[in-house]
Structure formats: structure tokens, C-alpha cells
Design a protein around this motif. Structure first.
Motif, mmCIF file in Angstrom:
data_model
loop_
_atom_site.group_PDB
_atom_site.id
_atom_site.type_symbol
_atom_site.label_atom_id
_atom_site.label_comp_id
_atom_site.label_asym_id
_atom_site.label_seq_id
_atom_site.Cartn_x
_atom_site.Cartn_y
_atom_site.Cartn_z
ATOM 1 N N GLN A 146 0.844 -1.197 0.000
ATOM 2 C CA GLN A 146 0.000 0.000 0.000
ATOM 3 C C GLN A 146 0.875 1.241 0.000
ATOM 4 N N ILE A 147 0.542 2.183 -0.870
ATOM 5 C CA ILE A 147 1.136 3.519 -0.829
ATOM 6 C C ILE A 147 0.014 4.477 -0.460
ATOM 7 N N THR A 148 0.263 5.328 0.526
ATOM 8 C CA THR A 148 -0.706 6.340 0.947
ATOM 9 C C THR A 148 -0.148 7.717 0.643
ATOM 10 N N TYR A 149 -0.965 8.551 0.004
ATOM 11 C CA TYR A 149 -0.609 9.936 -0.317
ATOM 12 C C TYR A 149 -1.546 10.850 0.465
ATOM 13 N N VAL A 150 -0.982 11.831 1.172
ATOM 14 C CA VAL A 150 -1.792 12.777 1.951
ATOM 15 C C VAL A 150 -2.246 13.897 1.023
ATOM 16 N N ILE A 200 -3.228 3.519 -2.645
ATOM 17 C CA ILE A 200 -3.037 2.664 -3.811
ATOM 18 C C ILE A 200 -2.625 1.298 -3.277
ATOM 19 N N PHE A 201 -3.341 0.259 -3.687
ATOM 20 C CA PHE A 201 -3.071 -1.109 -3.230
ATOM 21 C C PHE A 201 -2.713 -2.004 -4.408
ATOM 22 N N THR A 202 -1.799 -2.927 -4.144
ATOM 23 C CA THR A 202 -1.550 -4.012 -5.078
ATOM 24 C C THR A 202 -1.390 -5.301 -4.297
ATOM 25 N N PRO A 203 -2.124 -6.355 -4.634
ATOM 26 C CA PRO A 203 -3.244 -6.339 -5.576
ATOM 27 C C PRO A 203 -4.442 -5.608 -4.972
#
Length: 110
Positions: free
Chosen positions: A54-58, A101-104
Motif C-alpha cells: 500500500q502507498i498512501t498519499y496525503v 493505492i493497493f496491489t493487488p
């Protein structure tokens, strides 16, 4: 809907996922998913882990994040990487939006 080329945010109904937190699942495929999370001040994303990177963007607001036991304050424009299996969670210090954003993709969000 999965594999949709165009996803209008205004067409997506927000879903309550925790007290003071609403989620909108945006564009996604089997391998990738974009999720918008709206947090009220004081709302928490409980410490948890999952088998997804997971990528997290504020986008807005201010949050205290905990990743693998380390805590930091993050602000608009900051981003965080949480590899699969790593414990993480947050507290919203100022009302805001996080983009994940998640993968998968996270099937349980549908």
C-alpha cells in the motif's frame, strides 16, 4: 466497477468504514486499486496489516501515522509505503483526505 477506464468521483457513494472515516473505491483492476479516504479530526485508522502493498498519499489534513512501530506526523504532499504484512495505522490530527493505492486490489472493499 472493475476495469472501468473512466471513474468520476461524483458518481461514487462514500461508505462508512470506521467512526469518522468514509471510503470511496475509485479505479481498480485485479492487480491495482485506488481508494480515497475522508477522515474527520480525531478519527482513527486502527493498527492493522494485510497481504497487500500500500502507498498512501496525503491529499489534505494532517495525520500521525504508525508504520512498523515508528510514528511520524505527515502533511499534504507526503506519502508512505507499507509493504505487505507490515502493521500500520493512523490518527487524524486535522480533517483531511488520504489516497491509497493497493496491489493487488482489496476484494473486501467491494
Amino acid at each position: 466497477m472493475k476495469d472501468q477506464a473512466w471513474v468520476k468521483n461524483s458518481d461514487i457513494a462514500a461508505q462508512a468504514c470506521a467512526p469518522g472515516v468514509e471510503r470511496k473505491v475509485l479505479a481498480f483492476t485485479d492487480g491495482l486499486m485506488c481508494v480515497e479516504n475522508h477522515f474527520m479530526e480525531g478519527a482513527r485508522g486502527a493498527v492493522h496489516h494485510h497481504p497487500h502493498t500500500q502507498i498512501t498519499y496525503v491529499v489534505s489534513g494532517q495525520f500521525e501515522f504508525q508504520i512498523a512501530g515508528e510514528k511520524k506526523i505527515v502533511n499534504p504532499g507526503d506519502s508512505m509505503l507499507k509493504k505487505d504484512g507490515v502493521e500500520h495505522g493512523c490518527v487524524c490530527l486535522k480533517e483531511g483526505i488520504l489516497l491509497d493505492i493497493f496491489t493487488p486490489m482489496r476484494e473486501e472493499f467491494l
